[in-house]
Design an enzyme around this catalytic site. Structure first.
Site, mmCIF file in Angstrom:
data_model
loop_
_atom_site.group_PDB
_atom_site.id
_atom_site.type_symbol
_atom_site.label_atom_id
_atom_site.label_comp_id
_atom_site.label_asym_id
_atom_site.label_seq_id
_atom_site.Cartn_x
_atom_site.Cartn_y
_atom_site.Cartn_z
ATOM 1 N N GLN A 294 -4.416 -1.674 9.737
ATOM 2 C CA GLN A 294 -4.288 -2.981 9.088
ATOM 3 C C GLN A 294 -4.862 -4.067 9.993
ATOM 4 O O GLN A 294 -4.480 -4.188 11.158
ATOM 5 C CB GLN A 294 -2.803 -3.252 8.767
ATOM 6 C CG GLN A 294 -2.571 -4.516 7.976
ATOM 7 C CD GLN A 294 -3.246 -4.497 6.594
ATOM 8 O OE1 GLN A 294 -3.143 -3.523 5.855
ATOM 9 N NE2 GLN A 294 -3.942 -5.566 6.255
ATOM 10 N N ASP B 102 -10.787 3.514 4.440
ATOM 11 C CA ASP B 102 -11.212 2.130 4.210
ATOM 12 C C ASP B 102 -12.729 2.036 4.070
ATOM 13 O O ASP B 102 -13.258 1.016 3.634
ATOM 14 C CB ASP B 102 -10.770 1.240 5.381
ATOM 15 C CG ASP B 102 -9.434 0.575 5.112
ATOM 16 O OD1 ASP B 102 -9.154 0.286 3.937
ATOM 17 O OD2 ASP B 102 -8.690 0.338 6.079
ATOM 18 N N LYS C 298 0.838 -1.203 0.000
ATOM 19 C CA LYS C 298 0.000 0.000 0.000
ATOM 20 C C LYS C 298 0.873 1.253 0.000
ATOM 21 O O LYS C 298 0.587 2.220 -0.704
ATOM 22 C CB LYS C 298 -0.946 -0.016 1.214
ATOM 23 C CG LYS C 298 -2.075 -1.028 1.047
ATOM 24 C CD LYS C 298 -2.841 -1.293 2.336
ATOM 25 C CE LYS C 298 -3.858 -2.424 2.127
ATOM 26 N NZ LYS C 298 -4.534 -2.834 3.354
#
Ligand code: NDP
Length: 284
Positions: free
Chosen positions: A98, A121, A54
């Site tokens: 994460q 997200d 990422k």
């Protein structure tokens, strides 16, 4: 490459190039840049790889990124404090926690503590609620990426029977809502669904997100179906496969995503997309 393949890498590259151009223009106009903070707790191997990928993707399109790597012993309080700092940090537009988090940490408490304005997200209840109501917001990256791929391949969604296999908050449910907003007739299946094969067999579009290797077989799929495979499963042999038995299903499908190289690259791309969107909101 087979004409039937939905090439996630290709679509992803196209969108990433657009993002790169947009970031350049934003830098010129506002003398600043979008910023993403990735928070990683513990030593989970795959998570470290995901975060690295990422950050690399950010770098390639000109997004500033930073990593906060915390030990597996980090307390919930310490993690919440870090998130609070990042929520108030002007150079950070997106915060990525994460998953999975260590078991002593309350995952939903942590995710909900990320400011909904930096929730790139799309997991925060405010953004999930906005999606539910059909208002523009940060859309969860994997389902958003699926929609972008279907758009790229001009897949007709309106009026079609779409079956989403899996009902998680991060993939199944938002994918179903997005398809519904595109006027598909949507059925969501899960581990308690009866007559699963029969339901799948009626699908024009299948989105499989259950985490069961090669679960969807040819006898469950209608000829000419569009098949999107979200699953990432590692076999004992080390091979990575999806939730769909690709070798069986590809011949009867019209279009199908491979694993790897299908949904995966799109997920990261839509994270970049949301980070830029967040920056634009912050400067406008
Ligand atoms: P979850 O484990 O959170 O959810 C799995 C869902 O599948 C649940 O709703 C479960 O039902 C359902 N399910 C499990 N087994 C069956 C079965 N035998 N029949 C029918 N339904 C079943 O998974 P995620 O949504 O987080 O992820 C799904 C897969 O997608 C995983 O392989 C994951 O690695 C992958 N993934 C890939 C991404 C990418 O970028 N390509 C991004 C995110 C995930 P119930 O609710 O009843 O338990």
């Amino acid at each position: 490459m087979s004409e039937k393949l939905i090439d996630g890498k290709l679509v992803s590259e196209k969108i990433r190039n657009e993002i790169k151009e947009k970031v350049l223009k934003l830098k010129e106009k506002y003398q600043g840049e979008p910023g993403l903070a990735a928070v990683l707790v513990g030593d989970d191997g795959p998570s470290q790889i995901y975060v690295r990928n990422k950050r690399k993707a950010c770098e390639n399109v000109g997004i500033y990124s930073e990593e906060h790597k915390l030990s597996a012993q980090t307390t919930e309080e310490e993690l919440l404090k870090l998130i609070d700092n990042l929520n108030n940090d002007k150079k950070i537009n997106g915060i990525l926690i994460q998953l999975p988090l260590p078991s002593h940490i309350n995952e939903s408490l942590v995710l909900n503590s990320v400011s909904s304005d930096k929730d790139v997200d799309g997991f925060h209840p405010i953004n999930a609620g906005n999606l539910f109501e059909g208002k523009p917001s940060f859309i969860a990256c994997t389902p958003h990426g699926i929609l972008k791929m279907l758009e790229h391949y001009n897949v007709a969604i309106e009026g079609k029977n779409a079956v989403v296999l899996g009902r998680s908050n991060i993939v199944g449910k938002p994918a179903a809502i997005l398809l519904l907003q595109k006027n598909a007739t949507v059925t969501i299946c899960h581990s308690r669904t009866q007559n699963l094969e029969e339901i799948l067999k009626g699908a024009d579009i299948i989105v499989a997100a259950i985490g069961r290797a090669n679960f969807v077989k040819a006898n469950m799929v209608k000829k000419g179906a569009i098949v999107v495979d979200v699953g990432i499963n590692r076999l004992d042999t080390g091979k990575l496969v999806g939730d769909v038995d690709f070798d069986e299903v590809e011949p009867i499908s019209d279009l199908i995503t491979p694993v790897p190289g299908g949904v995966g690259p799109m997920t990261i791309t839509m994270l970049l997309w949301n980070t830029v969107l967040s920056y634009e909101k912050s400067v406008s």
